[in-house]
Design an enzyme around this catalytic site. Structure first.
Site, PDB file in Angstrom:
ATOM      1  N   HIS A  67       0.705  -1.235   0.079  1.00  0.00           N
ATOM      2  CA  HIS A  67      -0.051  -0.152   0.082  1.00  0.00           C
ATOM      3  C   HIS A  67       0.853   1.273   0.004  1.00  0.00           C
ATOM      4  CE1 HIS A  67       0.630  -0.636   4.292  1.00  0.00           C
ATOM      5  NE2 HIS A  67       0.102   0.826   4.456  1.00  0.00           N
ATOM      6  N   HIS A  69       1.272   3.975   1.833  1.00  0.00           N
ATOM      7  CA  HIS A  69       1.941   4.651   2.925  1.00  0.00           C
ATOM      8  C   HIS A  69       3.638   4.850   2.897  1.00  0.00           C
ATOM      9  CE1 HIS A  69      -1.966   3.953   5.672  1.00  0.00           C
ATOM     10  NE2 HIS A  69      -2.057   5.174   4.746  1.00  0.00           N
ATOM     11  N   ASP A  71       5.809   4.734   5.187  1.00  0.00           N
ATOM     12  CA  ASP A  71       6.302   3.721   5.750  1.00  0.00           C
ATOM     13  C   ASP A  71       6.860   2.378   5.235  1.00  0.00           C
ATOM     14  OD1 ASP A  71       3.868   3.467   6.807  1.00  0.00           O
ATOM     15  OD2 ASP A  71       4.551   1.992   8.067  1.00  0.00           O
ATOM     16  N   HIS A  72       5.949   2.294   3.765  1.00  0.00           N
ATOM     17  CA  HIS A  72       6.115   0.898   2.935  1.00  0.00           C
ATOM     18  C   HIS A  72       6.646   1.475   1.696  1.00  0.00           C
ATOM     19  CE1 HIS A  72       3.408  -1.151   5.877  1.00  0.00           C
ATOM     20  NE2 HIS A  72       3.302  -0.180   6.192  1.00  0.00           N
ATOM     21  N   HIS A 125      -7.482  -0.788   5.308  1.00  0.00           N
ATOM     22  CA  HIS A 125      -6.551   0.233   5.795  1.00  0.00           C
ATOM     23  C   HIS A 125      -6.163   1.428   4.651  1.00  0.00           C
ATOM     24  CE1 HIS A 125      -2.894   1.372   8.120  1.00  0.00           C
ATOM     25  NE2 HIS A 125      -2.226   1.272   6.708  1.00  0.00           N
ATOM     26  N   ASP A 144      -0.357  -4.063   6.292  1.00  0.00           N
ATOM     27  CA  ASP A 144      -0.971  -3.327   7.419  1.00  0.00           C
ATOM     28  C   ASP A 144      -2.636  -3.902   7.640  1.00  0.00           C
ATOM     29  OD1 ASP A 144       1.392  -2.145   7.800  1.00  0.00           O
ATOM     30  OD2 ASP A 144       0.778  -0.034   7.632  1.00  0.00           O
ATOM     31  N   HIS A 182       4.225  -4.656  10.595  1.00  0.00           N
ATOM     32  CA  HIS A 182       4.574  -3.927  12.087  1.00  0.00           C
ATOM     33  C   HIS A 182       4.553  -4.896  13.275  1.00  0.00           C
ATOM     34  CE1 HIS A 182       4.257   0.337  10.719  1.00  0.00           C
ATOM     35  NE2 HIS A 182       3.544  -0.230   9.780  1.00  0.00           N
TER      36      HIS A 182
HETATM   37 FE    FE Z   1       2.461   0.765   8.085  1.00  0.00          FE
HETATM   38 ZN    ZN Z   2       0.030   1.748   6.440  1.00  0.00          ZN
END
Ligand code: FE
Ligand code: ZN
Length: 266
Positions: A67, A69, A71-72, A125, A144, A182
């Site tokens: 996805h 985001h 942090d990915h 998400h 996530d 995570h």
């Molecule tokens: Fe994440």
């Molecule tokens: Zn995420």
């Protein structure tokens, strides 16, 4: 006797290297020796992924994005620049992911050497979130959507959508290893136990997770059968849980929505 490609394909087990990065993210590399393919599941942090590759002497060939985001995805540009790898990601949010080469969605399948993956749409998400399931290797990368004893926040989709996505993961073969984005296991387990105080399997697993974290170890990957017994979000269809949250007669997804709300407030 020569072992045919089909047999090899059915038996192959890639090397998998999971490592913590950023605050509480996981990076994962999947490597097939036969073909030299190396996949990075998401790209949380280019330096951490590159270090992991260098340690093993693997050369990155593909990034599989779950996805959009940051942090990915933040590591994509640097990793692509250094390796020339192919970036594969969800069609429905491709415009929010840097440098995508191949847009995918359910029911697409992917082949990397002898490794075969099916794309599963798991929205909720984010609106286009996908998971990658490798049936022969018995592994799935769920980003996530699901965490050990927990699930992602419903940020872009609806609770009903997220419930549908969790049900898809729950329906994978019970011995499928689940790699998640995570390390939230202990907090999730504590919340779960507040909902199901009599679930001894959950209690034992929380104890184990607390021990592992105290030793600085990861609690992931998890497995479908373990989640079915210990993840209260996946268990929203159980009578004991719906009674516990005071919603005996509503559709399953509304029980899930109530649990997610309670976790948000916890
Ligand atoms: Fe994440
Ligand atoms: Zn995420």
């Amino acid at each position: 006797m020569r072992i045919g490609a089909a047999v090899y394909g059915a038996m192959t087990r890639p090397d998998i290297h999971q490592f913590p990065c950023l605050k509480d993210n996981f990076g994962v590399l999947v490597h097939d020796d036969e073909s030299g393919v190396t996949l990075s599941i998401d790209a949380p942090d280019a330096d951490a992924v590159q270090r992991a590759l260098d340690q093993r002497g693997w050369r990155l060939t593909h990034i599989l994005v779950t996805h959009h985001h940051a942090d990915h995805t933040a590591g994509i540009p640097a990793l692509k620049a250094s390796s020339g790898c192919t970036v594969i990601g969800p069609r429905a949010e491709a415009h929010r992911i840097p440098q995508i080469d191949q847009e995918v969605g359910e029911p697409d399948t992917l082949a990397f050497g002898a490794l075969r993956a099916a794309v599963i749409d798991t929205p909720g998400h984010t609106i286009g979130h996908v998971s990658y399931w490798f049936p022969e290797a018995k592994i799935a990368f769920v980003g996530d959507t699901l965490f050990a004893m927990g699930c992602g926040r419903v940020l872009e989709g609806t609770a009903e959508m997220m419930w549908g996505s969790l049900k898809k993961i729950a329906a994978l073969p019970p011995d499928t290893a689940l790699y998640c984005g995570h390390e939230y296991t202990v907090a999730n387990g504590r919340f779960g136990l507040s909902i199901e105080p009599d679930n001894l399997t959950l209690k034992a697993r929380l104890d184990e997770a607390e021990r592992l974290r105290a030793e600085g170890q990861a609690t992931l990957p998890t497995r479908v059968d373990v989640e079915l017994e210990t993840n209260v979000f996946l268990r929203a269809d159980q009578r004991s849980i719906r009674e516990r949250v005071g919603l005996p007669l509503v559709p399953d997804w509304k029980v899930f929505a109530e649990l997610r709300e309670r976790k948000n407030r916890a």
